[in-house]
Design a protein around this motif. Sequence first.
Motif, PDB file in Angstrom:
ATOM      1  N   SER A  38       0.822  -1.212   0.000  1.00 19.85           N
ATOM      2  CA  SER A  38       0.000   0.000   0.000  1.00 19.85           C
ATOM      3  C   SER A  38       0.854   1.259   0.000  1.00 19.85           C
ATOM      4  CB  SER A  38      -0.931  -0.005   1.213  1.00 19.85           C
ATOM      5  OG  SER A  38      -0.183  -0.028   2.421  1.00 19.85           O
ATOM      6  N   ASP A  39       2.065   1.179   0.576  1.00 22.36           N
ATOM      7  CA  ASP A  39       3.015   2.286   0.567  1.00 22.36           C
ATOM      8  C   ASP A  39       4.417   1.713   0.442  1.00 22.36           C
ATOM      9  OD1 ASP A  39       1.729   5.050   1.184  1.00 22.36           O
ATOM     10  OD2 ASP A  39       0.734   3.653   2.553  1.00 22.36           O
ATOM     11  N   TYR A  40       5.264   2.439  -0.270  1.00 21.81           N
ATOM     12  CA  TYR A  40       6.648   2.020  -0.465  1.00 21.81           C
ATOM     13  C   TYR A  40       7.494   2.722   0.597  1.00 21.81           C
ATOM     14  CZ  TYR A  40      11.164   1.524  -2.945  1.00 21.81           C
ATOM     15  OH  TYR A  40      12.472   1.252  -3.282  1.00 21.81           O
ATOM     16  N   ASN A  41       7.823   2.001   1.673  1.00 18.40           N
ATOM     17  CA  ASN A  41       8.664   2.524   2.746  1.00 18.40           C
ATOM     18  C   ASN A  41      10.067   1.950   2.606  1.00 18.40           C
ATOM     19  OD1 ASN A  41       6.382   3.772   3.770  1.00 18.40           O
ATOM     20  ND2 ASN A  41       5.932   2.112   5.199  1.00 18.40           N
ATOM     21  N   TRP A  42      11.081   2.804   2.734  1.00 15.04           N
ATOM     22  CA  TRP A  42      12.474   2.359   2.571  1.00 15.04           C
ATOM     23  C   TRP A  42      13.373   3.141   3.514  1.00 15.04           C
ATOM     24  CZ3 TRP A  42      16.863   4.782   0.034  1.00 15.04           C
ATOM     25  CH2 TRP A  42      17.935   3.909  -0.203  1.00 15.04           C
ATOM     26  N   ARG A  43      13.980   2.429   4.454  1.00 15.40           N
ATOM     27  CA  ARG A  43      14.923   3.030   5.395  1.00 15.40           C
ATOM     28  C   ARG A  43      14.346   4.256   6.103  1.00 15.40           C
ATOM     29  NH1 ARG A  43      20.524   2.383   1.789  1.00 15.40           N
ATOM     30  NH2 ARG A  43      20.440   0.102   1.713  1.00 15.40           N
ATOM     31  N   GLY A  44      13.118   4.101   6.562  1.00 13.58           N
ATOM     32  CA  GLY A  44      12.485   5.179   7.298  1.00 13.58           C
ATOM     33  C   GLY A  44      11.936   6.284   6.441  1.00 13.58           C
ATOM     34  N   GLN A  45      11.818   6.065   5.155  1.00 10.13           N
ATOM     35  CA  GLN A  45      11.283   7.075   4.244  1.00 10.13           C
ATOM     36  C   GLN A  45      10.090   6.499   3.485  1.00 10.13           C
ATOM     37  OE1 GLN A  45      14.503   9.300   1.988  1.00 10.13           O
ATOM     38  NE2 GLN A  45      15.686   7.552   2.682  1.00 10.13           N
ATOM     39  N   ASN A  46       9.054   7.290   3.359  1.00  8.81           N
ATOM     40  CA  ASN A  46       7.932   6.922   2.511  1.00  8.81           C
ATOM     41  C   ASN A  46       8.187   7.540   1.142  1.00  8.81           C
ATOM     42  OD1 ASN A  46       5.470   6.792   1.128  1.00  8.81           O
ATOM     43  ND2 ASN A  46       4.293   6.799   3.020  1.00  8.81           N
ATOM     44  N   GLY A  49       3.460   5.514  -3.095  1.00 10.46           N
ATOM     45  CA  GLY A  49       2.177   4.990  -2.679  1.00 10.46           C
ATOM     46  C   GLY A  49       2.034   3.525  -3.065  1.00 10.46           C
ATOM     47  N   LEU A  50       0.840   3.139  -3.461  1.00  8.18           N
ATOM     48  CA  LEU A  50       0.566   1.766  -3.872  1.00  8.18           C
ATOM     49  C   LEU A  50       1.551   1.344  -4.953  1.00  8.18           C
ATOM     50  CD1 LEU A  50      -1.354  -0.715  -3.744  1.00  8.18           C
ATOM     51  CD2 LEU A  50      -2.668   0.391  -5.589  1.00  8.18           C
ATOM     52  N   SER A  51       2.285   0.234  -4.720  1.00  4.21           N
ATOM     53  CA  SER A  51       3.367  -0.158  -5.622  1.00  4.21           C
ATOM     54  C   SER A  51       3.371  -1.658  -5.865  1.00  4.21           C
ATOM     55  CB  SER A  51       4.733   0.247  -5.040  1.00  4.21           C
ATOM     56  OG  SER A  51       4.796   1.636  -4.812  1.00  4.21           O
ATOM     57  N   ALA A  67      17.616  -8.742  -9.786  1.00  7.99           N
ATOM     58  CA  ALA A  67      17.008  -7.465 -10.166  1.00  7.99           C
ATOM     59  C   ALA A  67      15.704  -7.323  -9.408  1.00  7.99           C
ATOM     60  CB  ALA A  67      16.768  -7.409 -11.670  1.00  7.99           C
ATOM     61  N   TRP A  68      15.482  -6.116  -8.899  1.00  5.09           N
ATOM     62  CA  TRP A  68      14.266  -5.803  -8.140  1.00  5.09           C
ATOM     63  C   TRP A  68      13.701  -4.501  -8.675  1.00  5.09           C
ATOM     64  CZ3 TRP A  68      12.621  -1.664  -5.267  1.00  5.09           C
ATOM     65  CH2 TRP A  68      11.563  -1.876  -4.370  1.00  5.09           C
ATOM     66  N   GLY A  69      12.398  -4.436  -8.836  1.00  5.17           N
ATOM     67  CA  GLY A  69      11.803  -3.233  -9.395  1.00  5.17           C
ATOM     68  C   GLY A  69      10.602  -2.770  -8.601  1.00  5.17           C
ATOM     69  N   SER A  70      10.220  -1.521  -8.831  1.00  6.23           N
ATOM     70  CA  SER A  70       9.035  -0.959  -8.181  1.00  6.23           C
ATOM     71  C   SER A  70       8.367   0.021  -9.126  1.00  6.23           C
ATOM     72  CB  SER A  70       9.416  -0.260  -6.873  1.00  6.23           C
ATOM     73  OG  SER A  70       8.262   0.262  -6.226  1.00  6.23           O
ATOM     74  N   VAL A  71       7.076  -0.181  -9.321  1.00  2.63           N
ATOM     75  CA  VAL A  71       6.260   0.750 -10.088  1.00  2.63           C
ATOM     76  C   VAL A  71       5.046   1.059  -9.230  1.00  2.63           C
ATOM     77  CG1 VAL A  71       4.919   1.159 -12.178  1.00  2.63           C
ATOM     78  CG2 VAL A  71       7.012  -0.202 -12.286  1.00  2.63           C
ATOM     79  N   GLY A  72       4.829   2.359  -8.943  1.00  2.00           N
ATOM     80  CA  GLY A  72       3.765   2.699  -8.013  1.00  2.00           C
ATOM     81  C   GLY A  72       2.965   3.897  -8.424  1.00  2.00           C
ATOM     82  N   SER A  73       1.830   4.053  -7.734  1.00  2.00           N
ATOM     83  CA  SER A  73       0.930   5.158  -8.023  1.00  2.00           C
ATOM     84  C   SER A  73       1.429   6.461  -7.432  1.00  2.00           C
ATOM     85  CB  SER A  73      -0.460   4.853  -7.457  1.00  2.00           C
ATOM     86  OG  SER A  73      -0.399   4.707  -6.038  1.00  2.00           O
ATOM     87  N   GLY A  74       2.401   6.389  -6.490  1.00  2.00           N
ATOM     88  CA  GLY A  74       2.828   7.606  -5.817  1.00  2.00           C
ATOM     89  C   GLY A  74       4.314   7.843  -5.849  1.00  2.00           C
ATOM     90  N   ILE A 264       2.435   3.357   7.988  1.00  2.00           N
ATOM     91  CA  ILE A 264       2.255   1.911   7.984  1.00  2.00           C
ATOM     92  C   ILE A 264       1.910   1.468   6.572  1.00  2.00           C
ATOM     93  CG2 ILE A 264      -0.178   2.131   8.676  1.00  2.00           C
ATOM     94  CD1 ILE A 264       0.148  -0.590  10.081  1.00  2.00           C
ATOM     95  N   SER A 265       2.476   0.363   6.187  1.00  2.00           N
ATOM     96  CA  SER A 265       2.216  -0.203   4.872  1.00  2.00           C
ATOM     97  C   SER A 265       1.820  -1.666   5.023  1.00  2.00           C
ATOM     98  CB  SER A 265       3.462  -0.094   3.984  1.00  2.00           C
ATOM     99  OG  SER A 265       3.280  -0.753   2.748  1.00  2.00           O
ATOM    100  N   VAL A 266       0.840  -2.090   4.260  1.00  2.00           N
ATOM    101  CA  VAL A 266       0.439  -3.493   4.260  1.00  2.00           C
ATOM    102  C   VAL A 266       0.594  -4.017   2.835  1.00  2.00           C
ATOM    103  CG1 VAL A 266      -1.144  -3.277   6.196  1.00  2.00           C
ATOM    104  CG2 VAL A 266      -1.989  -2.882   3.887  1.00  2.00           C
TER     105      VAL A 266
END
Length: 272
Positions: A38-46, A49-51, A67-74, A264-266
């Motif tokens: 629901s949220d992309y949190n990384w090392r204490g940073q938001n 959004g939805l990813s 390889a790791w990727g992320s595509v999100g709405s935010g 918080i992210s779920v």
Amino acid sequence: MFFIILPPFLILFAIIPLFANAYDWEHVSFSGGAEVVSDYNWRGQNIGGLSIQPYVEFSTYGFNIGAWGSVGSGTYDDFNQLVPELDLYLSYTTPDEHFTLGLTHYYYFDGPFFGGGYKLDELGSSQSEISISIFGHDHFPLEVGFNMMFGGGDYYSANGVLVMKDQNTADKLMSMYIYLKYTFTLNNVEIIPEIGLSPNQSMYTYYDLNTNKHLGFAMNNISCKFNYTFLETDYVSMYTTADVFFNLFDVGYEKFEYGKNCGISVGFGIDL
């Protein structure tokens, strides 16, 4: 010319089957999967959004290439444009699984693939990082890690805004992130609390645009992640996850806000 080129190719095709038969494929594994959060949190940073976050990985004799990727709405850049992320990594873990050395290249599709840039529209587009992780034994699963950015794309972070004075400053910045992580299981739920900090002026610490003052130290991640696997077979596993974080990098300087200093992210994930 054709006959000159052909013999080397014949030799190559003859060698490949011999190598394949000789290699110990029992020590080779391929894996992949994806997670929706629901949220992309990384090392204490938001930072999004939805990813959707897929990955692929090849492992053999302690080496991991993936390889790791992320595509999100935010996930947006300074121009409010959607920026996908692609991370390429190489790591080696010792046979006793107590030490890992890694190299990661982060790319955000809004500038050069290598080297980053120091114009506003290229800042932070490409970053490289070296990492060291030390793991405890099974009875005390503590993990201690050190991560340091190098090369292009490093920057100051000022309340979510990318700031960099010049290329020379960026080359010497070397943003550092040090963390302590402990993993344990309670009622079939994997629980991973983490404390992370940055000891120097970096992309993880606070820079005040109004006063041009920069905090050189920040406790920028106090978090806890929960993973629950509800389906596991020989071929696939499915799990749910929840991640709660607090970031104290600008306490006393900026208003404490949900989504910036805490969140918080779920999510739902599948591993193959």
